[in-house]
Motif scaffolding. Structure first.
Motif, mmCIF file in Angstrom:
data_model
loop_
_atom_site.group_PDB
_atom_site.id
_atom_site.type_symbol
_atom_site.label_atom_id
_atom_site.label_comp_id
_atom_site.label_asym_id
_atom_site.label_seq_id
_atom_site.Cartn_x
_atom_site.Cartn_y
_atom_site.Cartn_z
ATOM 1 N N ARG A 179 -9.106 14.109 7.416
ATOM 2 C CA ARG A 179 -7.923 13.603 6.741
ATOM 3 C C ARG A 179 -8.264 12.309 6.022
ATOM 4 O O ARG A 179 -8.899 11.400 6.579
ATOM 5 N N VAL A 180 -7.814 12.196 4.767
ATOM 6 C CA VAL A 180 -7.979 10.979 3.981
ATOM 7 C C VAL A 180 -6.802 10.048 4.273
ATOM 8 O O VAL A 180 -5.654 10.495 4.399
ATOM 9 N N SER A 181 -7.078 8.749 4.412
ATOM 10 C CA SER A 181 -6.021 7.786 4.715
ATOM 11 C C SER A 181 -5.019 7.702 3.572
ATOM 12 O O SER A 181 -5.355 7.985 2.413
ATOM 13 N N PRO A 182 -3.782 7.314 3.852
ATOM 14 C CA PRO A 182 -2.763 7.232 2.800
ATOM 15 C C PRO A 182 -3.154 6.318 1.646
ATOM 16 O O PRO A 182 -2.726 6.539 0.515
ATOM 17 N N ASP A 183 -3.956 5.271 1.915
ATOM 18 C CA ASP A 183 -4.363 4.361 0.845
ATOM 19 C C ASP A 183 -5.626 4.818 0.134
ATOM 20 O O ASP A 183 -6.093 4.169 -0.800
ATOM 21 N N GLY A 184 -6.238 5.928 0.584
ATOM 22 C CA GLY A 184 -7.389 6.489 -0.102
ATOM 23 C C GLY A 184 -8.700 5.770 0.128
ATOM 24 O O GLY A 184 -9.686 6.059 -0.560
ATOM 25 N N THR A 185 -8.763 4.868 1.102
ATOM 26 C CA THR A 185 -9.992 4.094 1.303
ATOM 27 C C THR A 185 -10.865 4.625 2.426
ATOM 28 O O THR A 185 -12.044 4.288 2.496
ATOM 29 N N GLY A 228 0.805 -1.212 0.000
ATOM 30 C CA GLY A 228 0.000 0.000 0.000
ATOM 31 C C GLY A 228 0.835 1.256 0.000
ATOM 32 O O GLY A 228 1.952 1.288 0.503
ATOM 33 N N THR A 229 0.269 2.324 -0.575
ATOM 34 C CA THR A 229 0.947 3.616 -0.608
ATOM 35 C C THR A 229 0.784 4.265 0.753
ATOM 36 O O THR A 229 -0.137 5.033 0.998
ATOM 37 N N ASP A 230 1.730 3.947 1.658
ATOM 38 C CA ASP A 230 1.634 4.402 3.030
ATOM 39 C C ASP A 230 2.509 5.627 3.280
ATOM 40 O O ASP A 230 2.858 5.923 4.405
ATOM 41 N N GLY A 231 2.860 6.334 2.233
ATOM 42 C CA GLY A 231 3.690 7.516 2.401
ATOM 43 C C GLY A 231 3.882 8.233 1.081
ATOM 44 O O GLY A 231 3.462 7.771 0.022
ATOM 45 N N ALA A 232 4.537 9.369 1.138
ATOM 46 C CA ALA A 232 4.721 10.182 -0.049
ATOM 47 C C ALA A 232 5.961 9.758 -0.827
ATOM 48 O O ALA A 232 6.773 8.957 -0.373
ATOM 49 N N HIS A 233 6.101 10.323 -2.005
ATOM 50 C CA HIS A 233 7.300 10.116 -2.808
ATOM 51 C C HIS A 233 8.506 10.614 -2.006
ATOM 52 O O HIS A 233 8.450 11.677 -1.374
ATOM 53 N N PRO A 234 9.601 9.866 -2.003
ATOM 54 C CA PRO A 234 10.741 10.252 -1.144
ATOM 55 C C PRO A 234 11.313 11.624 -1.460
ATOM 56 O O PRO A 234 11.935 12.247 -0.588
ATOM 57 N N ASP A 235 11.126 12.099 -2.685
ATOM 58 C CA ASP A 235 11.679 13.412 -3.039
ATOM 59 C C ASP A 235 10.712 14.560 -2.785
ATOM 60 O O ASP A 235 11.070 15.732 -2.960
ATOM 61 N N ALA A 236 9.484 14.282 -2.395
ATOM 62 C CA ALA A 236 8.515 15.341 -2.137
ATOM 63 C C ALA A 236 8.904 16.083 -0.865
ATOM 64 O O ALA A 236 9.213 15.462 0.162
ATOM 65 N N PRO A 237 8.901 17.433 -0.874
ATOM 66 C CA PRO A 237 9.399 18.184 0.293
ATOM 67 C C PRO A 237 8.368 18.284 1.409
ATOM 68 O O PRO A 237 7.157 18.151 1.198
ATOM 69 N N ALA A 238 8.873 18.524 2.618
ATOM 70 C CA ALA A 238 8.025 18.893 3.747
ATOM 71 C C ALA A 238 7.889 20.412 3.749
ATOM 72 O O ALA A 238 8.851 21.129 3.482
ATOM 73 N N LEU A 239 6.693 20.901 4.056
ATOM 74 C CA LEU A 239 6.422 22.331 3.966
ATOM 75 C C LEU A 239 5.768 22.825 5.243
ATOM 76 O O LEU A 239 5.408 22.040 6.124
ATOM 77 N N ALA A 240 5.603 24.136 5.336
ATOM 78 C CA ALA A 240 4.906 24.741 6.468
ATOM 79 C C ALA A 240 4.313 26.073 6.032
ATOM 80 O O ALA A 240 4.876 26.778 5.178
ATOM 81 N N VAL A 241 3.174 26.398 6.603
ATOM 82 C CA VAL A 241 2.581 27.724 6.424
ATOM 83 C C VAL A 241 3.061 28.599 7.578
ATOM 84 O O VAL A 241 2.824 28.285 8.749
ATOM 85 N N VAL A 242 3.758 29.691 7.222
ATOM 86 C CA VAL A 242 4.293 30.617 8.226
ATOM 87 C C VAL A 242 3.915 32.030 7.812
ATOM 88 O O VAL A 242 4.267 32.471 6.706
ATOM 89 N N ASP A 243 3.198 32.720 8.671
ATOM 90 C CA ASP A 243 2.786 34.104 8.386
ATOM 91 C C ASP A 243 2.124 34.206 7.018
ATOM 92 O O ASP A 243 2.407 35.128 6.236
#
Length: 572
Positions: free
Chosen positions: A438-444, A306-321
C-alpha cells in the motif's frame, strides 16, 4: 515485540535534561548530587543508593542511561571514577525490554571485590543519531565488570560500548513528535516521526525546530523534500513572547520565492502543533517571514495540509462475486463493465479523486491489470501474472501493485495513455515474497507485508526511476505473523495478524507503538483491511464486514448487504 507486553506509548513522565552544578562535600565518602534547573523543572541527579549490590547496580544503570542531562550524568554516577570521566558511548541508543541481570561465572584470576554481571534483555529498537526510531528484534547480551570501592560501594568499570536503555526509561524520557517536511511534489506537508526529550516542556519547541532545520531523517531523505534552505537554523532561541506567541527566528533564507516562504511557514507551524497550542510568530533575521501574516496557526497554512484522504465525493466500493458494487445499504453495481460482470474483477482500487479505476481481472492464464475512467472501459496494459495485490493509487495518475509477490509495478498516465515500469524493490524484500502493498496517502512511502512482517520504505523517484530504499522492518508481537496492512494516516498503519488474541493493531509508521484493537466479534482468518477518509477501520472475516473507529471500540457489524467474502475499499 521481543516478548514485551504490547502497548501504546506513555511519553508524559518527568525526565532529566540540561546542565547544573555538582555539590560534593569534602569528605572521604563523597555523595554527588547534581541539580538540573530549567524553567519550573528542578530535579536532583543522585548516585545509586548506598549499599546497592552489583546486579541491582547494572539494572539501575540501564534505567538511568536515557536521561541526557549533563552528558548522561545520571548514568555516569554508576561508573567508577576513571570510567565516569572517560566514558564516551557510541552515537544512538539501543532500547531493550525484559531486563535481567545474573552473576557471570568468575574466572580463576578474578580478584576479590570484582563481580562480572551478565546483562540480558530483549531488543525493542534503536534511537538513531537523527532522532528517528528503528525497530530491532532478538536477544541482547553483554557482560559488565563491577568493582567494589574502598568505601564498600560497587561501581561499573566496564560498561557496554553504547547506550543501552530500558523501554520504560525511554518512554518516560522521550516524546514522539511528527516533524513536517514536503511530499514528493512539494505540494503539501508530511510527517516524519522523531523523538525529543520531553522535559522541560518550555524547551520542546526549540528541539523540534532544531530537528526541522536539520532536515528529514536519513531514511526518508530521498522521499521527502524541505523548503528550508541548507544552512538555515534558528537565529535565536525559540521561546514564548510576552504576549503568549511562540517566536521562531530563522537565519537568512536567501533569495527564495514567496511560495517557498509559505512552504517554510507550513513546515514550521505544523511541526510545532504537537508541542504547543500557541500562535507562531515566524521571523527571518528578526523581521516577519511573511509580510502579510505575522502570527500563524495551522488554519493559516491549511492549503498545504497533506492529502490524508480521498475527495469527499469519491464513493466507497467493494468487489463482490467478481463484480464491483457500491459499499452502501443497496450495494448496486457500479456503472460500466467493472460492475456489469463483463470483467471478472478480483481486486480493485479507486483514485483519490474518484475519476479513475484500476482492477485486477481474471484471464485464462492468470490475472491482468486494467486502468481507465470510473464507469468506463478499463484498458488492459499487457501486465499479467499469476497474482497481483490490490491496486494502490499514488495521487490520481499513478497506481502500484505487486505482481506474483516478487515484482512491484507502477502504472503512470501522461494525460493520454498509461504505461508501466518496474520499481526497484531489492532493499525492501531481501528475497522474501510481498503479500500486500500500500502506498501512503501522501505518496512518499510504501508499506508492504514481506515475510510475515511490515516493511515501510520511502519512495525515491528523484531521477525518474522509483526506488524503495532503507526499509524499516516493523516486527509484531512474538509468535504472530502479519497478514495485511493499510495506512490509517500519513504516520500510522492498521495491521492484520494471524493472532486470535490480538488480530488487529494500530501501529505507528516507525514501528515503535503497537496498540491492539479488541478481538471481540472477530474470527480468524481476517482477509481484508481498509480505512475510510474519517479513519474508520473496516475488516472482513468469514462472517461479514466489521467496523471500529478506535482501538477501544467493540467491532460492530457493518450494515451493508455484503458478505465476508467481499473486498471493500475506499479511494486511494
Amino acid at each position: 515485540m521481543s516478548g514485551r507486553v504490547v502497548r501504546g506509548l506513555a511519553l508524559l513522565v518527568v525526565v532529566l535534561l540540561a546542565s547544573g552544578c555538582a555539590a560534593i562535600p569534602e569528605s572521604s565518602d563523597p555523595k554527588a548530587v547534581e541539580w538540573v534547573d530549567e524553567g519550573n523543572t528542578t530535579t536532583p541527579i543522585n548516585p545509586p543508593p548506598s549499599g546497592t549490590d552489583p546486579l541491582a547496580l547494572v539494572r539501575s544503570f540501564v534505567d538511568s542511561t536515557a536521561a541526557p542531562a549533563s552528558n548522561h550524568k545520571a548514568a555516569r554516577l554508576h561508573l567508577s571514577t576513571g570510567m565516569e570521566r572517560n566514558w564516551q558511548p557510541e552515537p544512538g541508543m539501543l532500547v531493550v525490554d525484559n531486563v535481567d541481570t545474573i552473576p557471570a561465572p568468575q574466572q580463576r584470576d578474578t580478584p576479590r571485590g570484582v563481580q562480572l554481571v551478565s546483562l540480558q534483555a530483549d531488543k525493542v529498537g534503536r534511537l538513531l543519531p537523527d532522532q528517528s526510531f528503528q525497530p530491532e528484534t532478538g536477544e541482547y547480551r553483554a557482560q559488565l565488570r563491577v568493582e567494589q570501592r574502598p568505601d564498600g560501594e560497587w561501581r561499573i568499570t566496564e560498561p557496554p560500548p553504547g547506550l543501552v536503555v530500558s523501554e520504560n526509561s525511554f518512554s518516560a524520557t522521550y516524546r514522539q513528535v511528527p516533524v513536517y517536511f514536503l511530499d514528493h511534489d512539494s505540494g503539501g506537508v508530511v510527517p516524519d516521526l522523531r523523538y525529543v526529550v520531553s522535559q522541560p516542556v518550555s524547551t520542546l519547541p526549540g528541539r523540534v525546530i532544531d530537528l526541522l532545520t536539520s532536515g528529514p531523517s536519513e531514511r526518508y531523505r530521498g522521499a521527502v523534500n524541505t523548503a528550508i534552505p541548507e544552512g538555515v537554523h534558528p537565529k535565536t532561541n525559540t521561546s514564548e513572547a510576552t504576549d503568549g506567541a511562540l517566536e521562531v527566528n530563522l537565519s537568512e533564507l536567501g533569495e527564495v520565492t514567496p511560495q517557498t516562504r509559505k512552504l517554510v511557514a507550513a513546515q514550521v507551524v505544523y511541526s510545532l502543533q504537537s508541542v504547543s497550542s500557541a500562535r507562531v510568530r515566524l521571523k527571518e533575521e528578526g523581521m516577519p517571514l511573511l509580510p502579510d501574516a505575522q502570527d500563524l496557526r495551522p488554519t493559516d497554512v491549511a492549503e498545504f495540509e497533506g492529502t490524508d484522504g480521498a475527495h469527499p465525493d469519491a464513493p466507497a466500493l467493494a468487489v463482490v462475486d467478481e463484480r464491483l458494487v457500491y459499499l452502501d445499504r443497496r450495494a448496486n453495481p457500479v456503472p460500466g463493465p467493472a460492475g456489469s460482470g463483463e470483467y471478472d474483477v478480483l481486486r480493485a482500487g479507486l483514485a483519490p479523486g474518484g475519476d479513475h479505476l484500476s482492477a485486477v481481472t481474471r484471464v485464462p492464464d492468470g490475472v491482468e491489470l486494467r486502468v481507465g475512467g470510473f464507469g468506463s472501459t478499463l484498458s488492459p496494459l499487457g501486465l499479467r501474472g499469476n497474482n497481483m495485490s490490490k491496486p494502490s493509487w499514488r495521487g490520481d495518475s499513478e497506481v502500484w501493485t505487486a505482481v506474483d509477490g516478487r515484482d512491484v509495478v507502477r502504472v503512470r498516465s501522461d494525460g493520454e495513455s498509461w504505461s508501466a515500469d518496474r520499481v526497484d524493490v531489492r532493499a525492501l524484500t531481501g528475497g522474501e515474497p510481498i503479500a500486500d502493498l500500500r502506498v501512503s496517502p501522501d505518496g512518499t512511502r510504501v508499506a508492504a507485508v514481506v515475510g510475515g512482517k511490515v516493511a515501510v520504505s520511502g519512495i525515491d523517484d528523484s531521477d525518474g526511476r522509483a526506488v524503495l530504499r532503507e526499509p524499516n522492518v516493523l516486527s509484531g508481537p512474538n509468535d504472530t505473523s502479519v497478514t495485511g496492512v493499510e495506512w490509517r494516516g500519513s504516520d500510522s498503519l492498521v495491521v492484520l495478524t494471524d493472532s486470535n488474541a490480538a488480530p488487529v493493531f494500530d501501529v505507528s509508521a516507525d514501528g515503535y507503538q503497537w496498540t491492539p484493537y479488541t478481538s471481540a466479534n472477530l474470527g480468524q482468518p481476517l482477509s481484508v483491511v481498509t480505512v475510510d477518509p474519517g479513519r474508520r477501520v473496516i475488516v472482513a472475516d468469514r462472517s461479514g464486514l466489521w467496523e471500529a473507529r478506535d482501538t477501544n471500540d467493540v467491532w460492530g457489524l457493518l450494515q451493508v448487504p455484503i458478505g465476508g467474502g467481499s473486498i471493500p475499499f475506499f479511494p486511494g
